[in-house]
Design a protein around this motif. Structure first.
Motif, PDB file in Angstrom:
ATOM      1  N   UNK A   1       0.814  -1.209   0.000  1.00  0.00           N
ATOM      2  CA  UNK A   1       0.000   0.000   0.000  1.00  0.00           C
ATOM      3  C   UNK A   1       0.849   1.261   0.000  1.00  0.00           C
ATOM      4  N   UNK A   2       1.943   1.282   0.772  1.00  0.00           N
ATOM      5  CA  UNK A   2       2.800   2.469   0.813  1.00  0.00           C
ATOM      6  C   UNK A   2       3.339   2.799  -0.568  1.00  0.00           C
ATOM      7  N   UNK A   3       3.743   1.777  -1.313  1.00  0.00           N
ATOM      8  CA  UNK A   3       4.243   1.991  -2.676  1.00  0.00           C
ATOM      9  C   UNK A   3       3.125   2.538  -3.559  1.00  0.00           C
ATOM     10  N   UNK A   4       1.954   1.939  -3.457  1.00  0.00           N
ATOM     11  CA  UNK A   4       0.820   2.390  -4.291  1.00  0.00           C
ATOM     12  C   UNK A   4       0.436   3.824  -3.977  1.00  0.00           C
ATOM     13  N   UNK A   5       0.397   4.164  -2.689  1.00  0.00           N
ATOM     14  CA  UNK A   5       0.024   5.529  -2.312  1.00  0.00           C
ATOM     15  C   UNK A   5       1.044   6.527  -2.842  1.00  0.00           C
ATOM     16  N   UNK A   6       2.335   6.232  -2.704  1.00  0.00           N
ATOM     17  CA  UNK A   6       3.369   7.151  -3.204  1.00  0.00           C
ATOM     18  C   UNK A   6       3.203   7.391  -4.698  1.00  0.00           C
ATOM     19  N   UNK A   7       2.912   6.334  -5.452  1.00  0.00           N
ATOM     20  CA  UNK A   7       2.720   6.489  -6.900  1.00  0.00           C
ATOM     21  C   UNK A   7       1.468   7.313  -7.203  1.00  0.00           C
ATOM     22  N   UNK A   8       0.385   7.076  -6.456  1.00  0.00           N
ATOM     23  CA  UNK A   8      -0.858   7.831  -6.693  1.00  0.00           C
ATOM     24  C   UNK A   8      -0.696   9.309  -6.307  1.00  0.00           C
ATOM     25  N   UNK A   9       0.104   9.593  -5.271  1.00  0.00           N
ATOM     26  CA  UNK A   9       0.344  10.979  -4.879  1.00  0.00           C
ATOM     27  C   UNK A   9       1.062  11.729  -5.996  1.00  0.00           C
TER      28      UNK A   9
END
Length: 627
Positions: free
Chosen positions: A556-564
């Motif tokens: 999730x942390x990786x996904x959130x960073x990419x979405x940000x």
């Protein structure tokens, strides 16, 4: 218990603080080696209904087997370690020492002993007493020499066992330092040449050469680069970088040590990340735990066998020196109270009773504090108050009707360890050891890692405007600039994807500072060409995985960073508002303009409160305008 004691006691005064004297006197592994004992083969066994560490060896022609009850010590005051023999000519044997302040220094009263009954013990007693007396004299004299090299002010915030390592590394004495296996100088010089060709030259290469050639076996059997950097007064990352290149040059081997989160010692060692599994069992604590790559896995190095074939021989597995974070370990009898005059460590102390798994923390504000630990039938208590006098006091009270083991540990201290979080954000590791990754299907958790995603804007128009060849060269230059910035802020580029960069950092503030500088570097180099960079930063737990035979990160942390990053505009860094308000991250953002908004992120269930930071105005300019 175990027959009459046959002992030798010697006293000596050292002109040094007793915490440092204690660290050398209480290193029972070093003492057992200096006294002429042979290395033991250690394991765990059930003895009298308790789980105990046991060992076997051959001493003076006898096959001996023993168990080691928990050693007892209080830092700076005393140590007592004993073997209770299951096989051999004596019933038990051990070493104890007590330290006292005297005028001009610290007095040590040290005793080595064996105990038993029968004709064999009577015959061995005078031989052993003579051997102990000579060994004690020699060992205490060698300690005096080591302490003469100790710097009283060096690393004052570190445990004594850590502080004396600098003094031990400043010289060599076979009594305190042990054997020094000869090095193959020809192979060493050849591989040093390969190291220098890889860019590690000058003083760093010379120091590595001296370490591998001249230092005792114990110092090159397990090398911790950050600890070595402290001893050398060198930059930690430069020392780690040198060891990574030294691994490729065949000077050292890289190993992965899995440390127990409870006792903080090695529960296992793997030759490759591919050999590490999600769960590890600690035999010392008799627990199984899930492995956190960021907090439990440590990179350690060993001299390559082609240069020196060294073994990490263990003479005393229960030595306090292996547990520098443990301030005190006591075995309390029923209804017993014990007191020791000490200098209590400032900060968090964790008090625990291993048998029942209870623990309680207490914060110590001053070294002259009274710390009282009380074991009740149904609970464990710890209090701190100000005593009368210049030194502190440790009081341990057992109010139960049974024996209990009590540990008092430094809660806030952490060893100089190259943990997985450091490795995961170290550029040379990701570049040089690309295939060093968990086995397929094994996902190693990382408790916290900061991730940055950047994306280049305006590149499509640039290709149309100036042509593919020139535009491609400019985009490649952009990637080089971004990578340089990441490295300057102690991060590593994990991968590039089209016009995007994914980078990892040990801390969110490093990631944010890198993001701000990436905007500035790009705008200065390529802003006039219409190229911009937009970024997202996030921190949290993730998984270390094998992807395309490389180390990668997932979750999730990786996904959130990419979405940000996808929510950012050119020249902006987007974070969650929670992360932006973190004190250290907020300090890194400084006075940069910030806009808060709420939006949905693809694949994330709830809407998020975000902060978009305009990084196009450098902090120096903002500060001058504000003044």
């Amino acid at each position: 218990m175990g027959g009459r004691e046959h002992a030798v006691t010697l006293s000596r005064v050292f002109r040094a603080p007793r915490e440092l004297v204690w660290a050398l006197v209480a290193d029972t592994n070093r003492w057992d080696r200096a006294s002429g004992l042979t290395p033991g083969t250690y394991g765990w066994r059930e003895h009298e209904g308790r789980r105990r560490r046991g060992g076997t060896a051959r001493e003076m022609g006898f096959e001996v087997e023993w168990i080691e009850p928990p050693y007892e010590w209080v830092e700076g005051s005393f140590v007592h370690g004993e073997r209770r023999f299951l096989k051999g000519p004596v019933a038990r044997g051990g070493f104890r020492a007590r330290l006292e302040d005297v005028e001009g220094g610290t007095e040590v009263r040290a005793t080595a002993y064996v105990a038993g009954e029968g004709a064999v013990v009577s015959v061995l007693s005078p031989i052993l007493r003579t051997r102990f007396r000579r060994a004690l004299r020699r060992y205490l004299a060698s300690i005096d020499e080591v302490l003469s090299r100790a710097e009283k002010s060096a690393d004052a915030d570190q445990p004594p066992f850590v502080r004396v390592r600098r003094a031990l590394a400043a010289g060599y004495d076979p009594v305190t330092s042990g054997a020094r296996t000869p090095a193959n100088v020809e192979v060493l010089e050849q591989r040093l040449g390969a190291l220098r060709e890889r860019g590690v030259a000058g003083a760093m290469a010379d120091r590595l050469a001296l370490l591998l050639r001249d230092r005792p076996d114990e110092e090159v059997a397990q090398i911790r680069p950050f600890e070595l950097a402290r001893i050398w007064d060198a930059d930690r990352r430069e020392v780690l970088r040198a060891f990574l290149y030294a691994t490729l040059a065949g000077l050292v081997d890289l190993r992965w040590q899995i440390n127990c989160p409870v006792c903080r010692v090695a529960a296992g060692v793997a030759d490759s990340l591919e050999d590490v599994r999600n769960e590890v069992h600690c035999h010392a604590c008799n627990i199984a735990y899930d492995v956190d790559f960021g907090r439990h896995i440590e990179a350690v190095f060993q001299c390559h066998p082609a240069i020196r074939r060294v073994d990490a021989e263990v003479y005393c597995a229960s030595s306090p020196s292996f547990l520098p974070h443990v301030f005190g370990q006591l075995v309390m009898g029923p209804k017993e109270t014990r007191e020791e005059v000490v200098e209590t460590p400032i900060g968090l102390l964790c008090c625990r009773t291993p048998d029942d798994g209870r623990s309680v923390d207490v914060d110590v504000p001053h070294p002259a504090s009274l710390v009282e630990v009380t074991v009740h039938v149904d609970r464990l208590e710890a209090t701190v108050s100000a005593p009368k006098g210049e030194r502190g006091l440790l009081r341990v009270v057992n109010r139960t009707g049974r024996p209990v083991e009590v540990l008092i540990e430094r809660g806030g201290w952490s060893a100089d360890a190259v943990l997985g979080t450091v490795v995961a954000s170290f550029p040379e590791f990701l570049d040089l050891f690309a295939t060093e990754a968990p086995a397929a299907g094994v996902d190693l958790s990382i408790g916290n890692l900061a991730l940055l995603f950047s994306d280049l804007t305006g590149s499509t128009a640039l290709y149309e405007r100036i042509g593919d060849a020139r535009a491609f060269a400019i985009v490649e230059e952009h990637f080089r600039l971004m990578e340089q910035v990441v490295h300057r802020h102690r991060g590593a580029v994990v991968k590039t994807m089209g016009d995007a960069v994914m980078a990892s950092f040990a801390s969110a503030e490093d990631a944010v500072r890198a993001a701000i500088e990436m905007v500035a570097e790009n705008d200065e180099a390529h802003g006039e060409l219409g190229l911009g960079v937009k970024l997202g930063v996030h921190a949290g737990p993730c998984l270390a995985v094998r992807a395309n035979d490389r180390l990668d990160f997932f979750g999730t942390t990786v996904n959130v960073a990419a979405r940000l990053q996808a929510k950012a505009e050119a020249g902006h860094v987007v974070l969650t508002e929670e992360l932006a308000n973190d004190a250290r991250v907020s300090a890194a953002l400084g006075a940069l303009p910030r806009r808060s908004f709420q939006t949905a992120l693809k694949g994330i269930r709830e809407e998020q409160r975000l902060a978009a930071v305009d990084a196009r105005e450098p902090p120096e300019k903002l500060a001058s305008e504000a003044s």
